[in-house]
Design a protein around this motif. Structure first.
Motif, PDB file in Angstrom:
ATOM      1  N   GLU A 135     -20.859  15.813 -18.661  1.00 21.00           N
ATOM      2  CA  GLU A 135     -22.253  15.395 -18.550  1.00 21.00           C
ATOM      3  C   GLU A 135     -22.390  14.834 -17.139  1.00 21.00           C
ATOM      4  O   GLU A 135     -21.656  13.913 -16.775  1.00 21.00           O
ATOM      5  N   TYR A 136     -23.278  15.403 -16.350  1.00 23.05           N
ATOM      6  CA  TYR A 136     -23.340  15.050 -14.940  1.00 23.05           C
ATOM      7  C   TYR A 136     -23.714  13.576 -14.740  1.00 23.05           C
ATOM      8  O   TYR A 136     -24.595  13.049 -15.414  1.00 23.05           O
ATOM      9  N   SER A 137     -22.998  12.949 -13.822  1.00 26.56           N
ATOM     10  CA  SER A 137     -23.338  11.566 -13.471  1.00 26.56           C
ATOM     11  C   SER A 137     -23.078  11.401 -11.986  1.00 26.56           C
ATOM     12  O   SER A 137     -22.538  12.295 -11.331  1.00 26.56           O
ATOM     13  N   GLN A 138     -23.451  10.248 -11.498  1.00 22.37           N
ATOM     14  CA  GLN A 138     -23.258   9.969 -10.075  1.00 22.37           C
ATOM     15  C   GLN A 138     -21.774  10.045  -9.683  1.00 22.37           C
ATOM     16  O   GLN A 138     -21.436  10.342  -8.555  1.00 22.37           O
ATOM     17  N   ASP A 139     -20.892   9.768 -10.646  1.00 18.77           N
ATOM     18  CA  ASP A 139     -19.438   9.763 -10.383  1.00 18.77           C
ATOM     19  C   ASP A 139     -18.810  11.135 -10.560  1.00 18.77           C
ATOM     20  O   ASP A 139     -17.588  11.266 -10.538  1.00 18.77           O
ATOM     21  N   ASP A 140     -19.621  12.143 -10.780  1.00 27.07           N
ATOM     22  CA  ASP A 140     -19.087  13.416 -11.231  1.00 27.07           C
ATOM     23  C   ASP A 140     -17.927  13.936 -10.379  1.00 27.07           C
ATOM     24  O   ASP A 140     -16.927  14.413 -10.908  1.00 27.07           O
ATOM     25  N   ARG A 141     -18.050  13.840  -9.065  1.00 28.46           N
ATOM     26  CA  ARG A 141     -17.007  14.422  -8.206  1.00 28.46           C
ATOM     27  C   ARG A 141     -15.682  13.690  -8.341  1.00 28.46           C
ATOM     28  O   ARG A 141     -14.617  14.260  -8.177  1.00 28.46           O
ATOM     29  N   LEU A 142     -15.773  12.397  -8.670  1.00 27.74           N
ATOM     30  CA  LEU A 142     -14.557  11.599  -8.842  1.00 27.74           C
ATOM     31  C   LEU A 142     -13.757  12.080 -10.060  1.00 27.74           C
ATOM     32  O   LEU A 142     -12.523  12.007 -10.080  1.00 27.74           O
ATOM     33  N   ASN A 143     -14.475  12.590 -11.071  1.00 20.11           N
ATOM     34  CA  ASN A 143     -13.806  13.018 -12.307  1.00 20.11           C
ATOM     35  C   ASN A 143     -12.710  14.045 -12.060  1.00 20.11           C
ATOM     36  O   ASN A 143     -11.706  14.075 -12.775  1.00 20.11           O
ATOM     37  N   ASP A 144     -12.907  14.908 -11.047  1.00 16.57           N
ATOM     38  CA  ASP A 144     -11.890  15.918 -10.724  1.00 16.57           C
ATOM     39  C   ASP A 144     -10.534  15.271 -10.450  1.00 16.57           C
ATOM     40  O   ASP A 144      -9.496  15.906 -10.628  1.00 16.57           O
TER      41      ASP A 144
ATOM     42  N   GLY B 293     -30.766  27.124 -38.056  1.00 18.35           N
ATOM     43  CA  GLY B 293     -30.036  26.384 -37.031  1.00 18.35           C
ATOM     44  C   GLY B 293     -30.384  26.943 -35.663  1.00 18.35           C
ATOM     45  O   GLY B 293     -30.542  28.147 -35.498  1.00 18.35           O
ATOM     46  N   LEU B 294     -30.509  26.045 -34.673  1.00 20.26           N
ATOM     47  CA  LEU B 294     -30.943  26.456 -33.331  1.00 20.26           C
ATOM     48  C   LEU B 294     -29.744  26.930 -32.507  1.00 20.26           C
ATOM     49  O   LEU B 294     -28.603  26.543 -32.780  1.00 20.26           O
ATOM     50  N   MET B 295     -30.018  27.740 -31.504  1.00 19.04           N
ATOM     51  CA  MET B 295     -28.956  28.289 -30.650  1.00 19.04           C
ATOM     52  C   MET B 295     -29.312  28.060 -29.192  1.00 19.04           C
ATOM     53  O   MET B 295     -30.391  28.447 -28.752  1.00 19.04           O
ATOM     54  N   ASP B 296     -28.392  27.464 -28.462  1.00 13.17           N
ATOM     55  CA  ASP B 296     -28.587  27.203 -27.033  1.00 13.17           C
ATOM     56  C   ASP B 296     -27.639  28.120 -26.254  1.00 13.17           C
ATOM     57  O   ASP B 296     -26.421  28.026 -26.409  1.00 13.17           O
ATOM     58  N   MET B 297     -28.211  28.970 -25.401  1.00 13.56           N
ATOM     59  CA  MET B 297     -27.412  29.994 -24.708  1.00 13.56           C
ATOM     60  C   MET B 297     -26.775  29.505 -23.413  1.00 13.56           C
ATOM     61  O   MET B 297     -26.125  30.276 -22.711  1.00 13.56           O
ATOM     62  N   HIS B 298     -26.958  28.225 -23.088  1.00 14.75           N
ATOM     63  CA  HIS B 298     -26.345  27.743 -21.846  1.00 14.75           C
ATOM     64  C   HIS B 298     -26.049  26.254 -21.956  1.00 14.75           C
ATOM     65  O   HIS B 298     -26.932  25.420 -21.752  1.00 14.75           O
ATOM     66  N   VAL B 299     -24.810  25.938 -22.300  1.00  8.65           N
ATOM     67  CA  VAL B 299     -24.385  24.531 -22.324  1.00  8.65           C
ATOM     68  C   VAL B 299     -23.019  24.415 -21.639  1.00  8.65           C
ATOM     69  O   VAL B 299     -22.323  25.408 -21.417  1.00  8.65           O
ATOM     70  N   HIS B 300     -22.685  23.168 -21.318  1.00 10.51           N
ATOM     71  CA  HIS B 300     -21.356  22.827 -20.789  1.00 10.51           C
ATOM     72  C   HIS B 300     -20.856  21.637 -21.594  1.00 10.51           C
ATOM     73  O   HIS B 300     -21.174  20.490 -21.285  1.00 10.51           O
ATOM     74  N   LEU B 301     -20.083  21.918 -22.646  1.00 15.20           N
ATOM     75  CA  LEU B 301     -19.695  20.839 -23.561  1.00 15.20           C
ATOM     76  C   LEU B 301     -18.627  19.907 -22.990  1.00 15.20           C
ATOM     77  O   LEU B 301     -18.406  18.830 -23.534  1.00 15.20           O
ATOM     78  N   THR B 302     -17.966  20.311 -21.903  1.00 15.65           N
ATOM     79  CA  THR B 302     -16.874  19.466 -21.407  1.00 15.65           C
ATOM     80  C   THR B 302     -17.338  18.323 -20.508  1.00 15.65           C
ATOM     81  O   THR B 302     -16.515  17.507 -20.103  1.00 15.65           O
TER      82      THR B 302
ATOM     83  N   ALA C 284     -32.907  21.668 -16.838  1.00 13.40           N
ATOM     84  CA  ALA C 284     -31.940  21.348 -15.791  1.00 13.40           C
ATOM     85  C   ALA C 284     -32.662  21.222 -14.455  1.00 13.40           C
ATOM     86  O   ALA C 284     -32.375  20.320 -13.665  1.00 13.40           O
ATOM     87  N   GLY C 285     -33.631  22.130 -14.222  1.00 15.86           N
ATOM     88  CA  GLY C 285     -34.421  22.068 -12.994  1.00 15.86           C
ATOM     89  C   GLY C 285     -35.169  20.756 -12.890  1.00 15.86           C
ATOM     90  O   GLY C 285     -35.167  20.080 -11.847  1.00 15.86           O
ATOM     91  N   ASN C 286     -35.813  20.368 -13.994  1.00 19.20           N
ATOM     92  CA  ASN C 286     -36.552  19.093 -14.022  1.00 19.20           C
ATOM     93  C   ASN C 286     -35.636  17.907 -13.767  1.00 19.20           C
ATOM     94  O   ASN C 286     -35.967  17.001 -13.005  1.00 19.20           O
ATOM     95  N   TRP C 287     -34.483  17.959 -14.416  1.00 20.65           N
ATOM     96  CA  TRP C 287     -33.561  16.821 -14.347  1.00 20.65           C
ATOM     97  C   TRP C 287     -33.053  16.614 -12.921  1.00 20.65           C
ATOM     98  O   TRP C 287     -33.078  15.499 -12.408  1.00 20.65           O
ATOM     99  N   VAL C 288     -32.618  17.704 -12.270  1.00 19.76           N
ATOM    100  CA  VAL C 288     -32.085  17.527 -10.904  1.00 19.76           C
ATOM    101  C   VAL C 288     -33.191  17.115  -9.935  1.00 19.76           C
ATOM    102  O   VAL C 288     -32.942  16.326  -9.011  1.00 19.76           O
TER     103      VAL C 288
ATOM    104  N   GLY D  75     -25.468  19.347 -20.193  1.00 23.25           N
ATOM    105  CA  GLY D  75     -24.222  19.008 -19.510  1.00 23.25           C
ATOM    106  C   GLY D  75     -24.601  18.640 -18.080  1.00 23.25           C
ATOM    107  O   GLY D  75     -23.971  17.828 -17.439  1.00 23.25           O
ATOM    108  N   VAL D  76     -25.715  19.274 -17.608  1.00 23.32           N
ATOM    109  CA  VAL D  76     -26.424  18.738 -16.444  1.00 23.32           C
ATOM    110  C   VAL D  76     -27.217  17.549 -16.989  1.00 23.32           C
ATOM    111  O   VAL D  76     -26.933  16.408 -16.640  1.00 23.32           O
ATOM    112  N   SER D  77     -28.193  17.782 -17.869  1.00 22.14           N
ATOM    113  CA  SER D  77     -28.841  16.673 -18.585  1.00 22.14           C
ATOM    114  C   SER D  77     -27.990  16.305 -19.805  1.00 22.14           C
ATOM    115  O   SER D  77     -26.949  16.911 -20.049  1.00 22.14           O
ATOM    116  N   ALA D  78     -28.441  15.309 -20.561  1.00 24.49           N
ATOM    117  CA  ALA D  78     -27.598  14.715 -21.611  1.00 24.49           C
ATOM    118  C   ALA D  78     -27.481  15.601 -22.852  1.00 24.49           C
ATOM    119  O   ALA D  78     -28.462  16.209 -23.302  1.00 24.49           O
ATOM    120  N   HIS D  79     -26.281  15.667 -23.409  1.00 21.17           N
ATOM    121  CA  HIS D  79     -26.058  16.383 -24.666  1.00 21.17           C
ATOM    122  C   HIS D  79     -26.886  15.745 -25.784  1.00 21.17           C
ATOM    123  O   HIS D  79     -26.973  14.521 -25.868  1.00 21.17           O
TER     124      HIS D  79
END
Ligand SMILES: [Zn+2]
Length: 427
Positions: free
Chosen positions: A88-97, A77-86, A294-298, A344-348
Motif C-alpha cells: 500500500e503506497y506510503s511516503q516511506d515506500d522506497r525505504l521498504n525495498d 461477488g465483485l471482481m477487481d482486475m487491477h490490484v497489488h495485494l503485497t 489511482a489517478g485521483n489519489w496520486v 495498493g496505490v490507494s488503500a485496500h
C-alpha cells in the motif's frame, strides 16, 4: 440435491445433513447479467454452489439455514482486475525495498486480502507483486482457512532496463546491479521469452508488462514507450504458448498502440489514449482497465509537499487527473471496459470508490456493476462459474444497503460477503 433420493435409501440422518441448504432472502437482486433488478427472491445455496434462484421468500426445510437480506440489494461477488495485494503506497515506500523481507510482504498481503474480501471483492487480478508472494497467497486462500478473494496473478511484472517496473529505479548505483528476466527486466527477444517462461514455471496466471513509463517509478517520463515491437510480440506469443494473456500498463500513446497491435488483452490506466488507440482496441478486442481511483489519489498526494520524490511529483500532478476524462471518452467511443482500481496505490478495501468515479464519468450504474461482475468474468474466461447469480454458479454473493442503482455510493457499504458458499461477513 441430486443425490437426495439415493441418500434417503441408505441413511436418513446423513440425507438430512447433505440436504442442508442455505436460503438467502434477497429484497432486491442484481444478478450481474440482467439489465433490471428483481424484487423478493430466494437464492438457494448448496455447498459452494447456487442451485436455484426462486421467486419470493422460500420457506426453509427443517435443516436449512436462512440468511435475511430482505432489506438489502444482493449482487454477485465483485471482481477487481487491477490490484497489488503485497503493498500500500506510503511516503516511506522506497525505504521498504531495504527494510522489508519476503515474510513481511506475505503477512501484509494476507491482511490486505482479507480487507479486499470484506469490501465485497471475491475475485481479483493481481498485476505485479514482490517475491511471488501472491502466488503463495493464491494457494493458501484456495486450500486453507486464510480469508481472501480468489486471486489471478501475474506475479512480478515485466519491464525493460530503467522502465517503470525495473525494481532498482532510483537506487544508489552501488546497489542497482543488473536485474534480468528472472527479476522481470527484459531487453531483447530472448530475455522476453525467458521472463515469460520463468513466470509460467513460478506459477503465474497472467503476464503484466509496463509498456510505457509510469507515475510512481523514480524516472523522468511517465509516458515514453519502453518495449520494441519485437519484444512485445515475443512476450505476447510466448505467453500464448503457455495459456497466459498479457496486461499492459500504459499511459503514453505510442507504447499503448504498440502493445495493442502486439495483442495484449488489456490496457491499464490508458491515460493518453487517443482516437486511433480506441479504434485499435475495439478492432483487437482489447479491454480498458481505467483505474480512475489511482489517478485521483496520486493527483491529491502531489499537492502535499514532500510526499513524492521530486521526479515523481510533476507526473502525478499531470497524469493523475487525466484518467477521468480518458474514461469518459473511451466509454463514449465504445471501448470494452472492465473494472479495475490499481488498489495498493490507494488503500485496500476502498476499491468500490471506482464505481462512483465511473458513474461520474458517464457510465450508467448497472453497466458499472456489470463491468465488475459478468463482464469481468467473461474477460477472465471464468464466466462458466463466476460473474452472475444463476443456478450452477459459484456462491459468491454480497449485499449492500439501499439501492446502488439510485445511489452508487452504497457499493462502499458492503454488509454481507459469501465466497464459495461460506459467509465471511454479515453485519
Ligand atoms: Zn498497478
Amino acid at each position: 440435491m441430486k443425490s437426495r433420493a439415493n441418500l434417503l435409501y441408505c441413511c436418513a440422518f446423513l440425507a438430512a445433513a447433505a440436504d442442508a441448504d442455505t436460503l438467502l432472502h434477497a429484497g432486491r437482486l442484481i444478478d450481474g447479467v440482467s439489465d433490471r433488478p428483481r424484487a423478493e427472491v430466494t437464492i438457494r445455496v448448496d455447498g459452494d454452489r447456487i442451485i436455484a434462484i426462486e421467486r419470493g421468500f422460500a420457506s426453509p426445510g427443517a435443516t436449512d439455514t436462512v440468511i435475511d437480506l430482505k432489506d438489502k440489494t444482493v449482487l454477485p461477488g465483485l471482481m477487481d482486475m487491477h490490484v497489488h495485494l503485497t503493498g500500500e503506497y506510503s511516503q516511506d515506500d522506497r525505504l521498504n525495498d531495504f527494510i522489508m523481507n519476503e515474510a513481511d510482504y506475505a503477512f501484509d498481503a494476507a491482511k490486505y486480502a482479507k480487507r479486499t474480501l470484506e469490501a465485497g471483492f471475491t475475485v481479483v487480478r493481481n498485476l505485479g507483486d514482490s517475491f511471488n508472494v501472491t502466488i503463495a497467497l493464491r494457494q493458501a486462500i484456495d486450500s486453507s482457512d486464510i480469508p481472501g478473494p480468489r486471486i489471478i496473478t501475474a506475479a512480478k511484472g515485466l519491464s525493460s532496463t530503467g522502465g517503470h517496473g525495473d525494481p532498482t529505479n532510483g537506487w544508489a548505483n552501488h546497489l542497482k546491479g543488473d536485474p534480468g528476466p528472472i527479476e522481470g527486466v527484459v531487453n531483447g527477444v530472448e530475455d522476453a521469452r525467458k521472463a515469460v517462461r520463468q513466470r509460467y514455471k513460478d506459477g503465474a496466471d497472467w503476464i503484466k508488462i509496463t509498456a510505457t513509463g509510469g507515475v510512481l517509478s523514480v524516472a523522468k517520463s511517465g509516458q515514453n514507450p519502453q518495449f520494441t515491437d519485437e519484444e512485445l510480440r515475443a512476450i505476447v506469443d510466448t505467453a500464448a504458448d503457455y495459456g497466459m494473456r498479457v496486461a499492459a500498463h500504459a499511459h503514453g500513446t505510442e507504447g499503448m498502440k504498440r502493445a495493442v497491435i502486439a495483442g495484449v488483452a488489456s490496457v491499464e490506466h490508458g491515460t493518453y489514449m487517443d482516437a486511433e488507440v480506441m479504434r485499435l482496441m475495439k478492432e483487437h478486442g482489447t479491454y480498458y482497465v481505467p483505474t480512475i481511483m489511482a489517478g485521483n489519489w496520486v493527483a491529491e498526494q502531489a499537492k502535499v509537499d514532500g510526499f513524492f520524490p521530486e521526479l515523481v511529483r510533476p507526473k502525478a500532478a499531470s497524469i493523475g487527473p487525466l484518467i477521468r476524462e480518458t474514461f469518459a471518452q473511451a466509454y463514449k467511443a465504445g471501448v470494452p471496459i472492465v473494472f479495475g482500481t490499481d488498489t495498493g496505490v490507494s488503500a485496500h478495501g476502498d476499491n468500490a470508490q471506482e464505481f462512483v468515479l465511473m458513474v461520474e464519468g458517464g457510465m450508467p450504474p448497472m453497466e458499472a456493476l456489470q463491468s465488475a461482475t459478468s463482464v469481468a468474468a467473461e474477460f477472465l474466461d471464468i464466466d462458466d462459474t463466476h460473474g452472475s447469480l444463476e443456478a450452477g454458479k459459484q456462491a459468491d454473493i454480497i449485499a449492500v444497503p439501499g439501492n446502488p442503482l439510485d445511489d452508487i455510493r452504497q457499493m462502499e457499504n458492503v454488509t454481507f460477503v459469501m465466497k464459495s458458499g461460506r459467509t465471511y461477513k454479515q453485519l
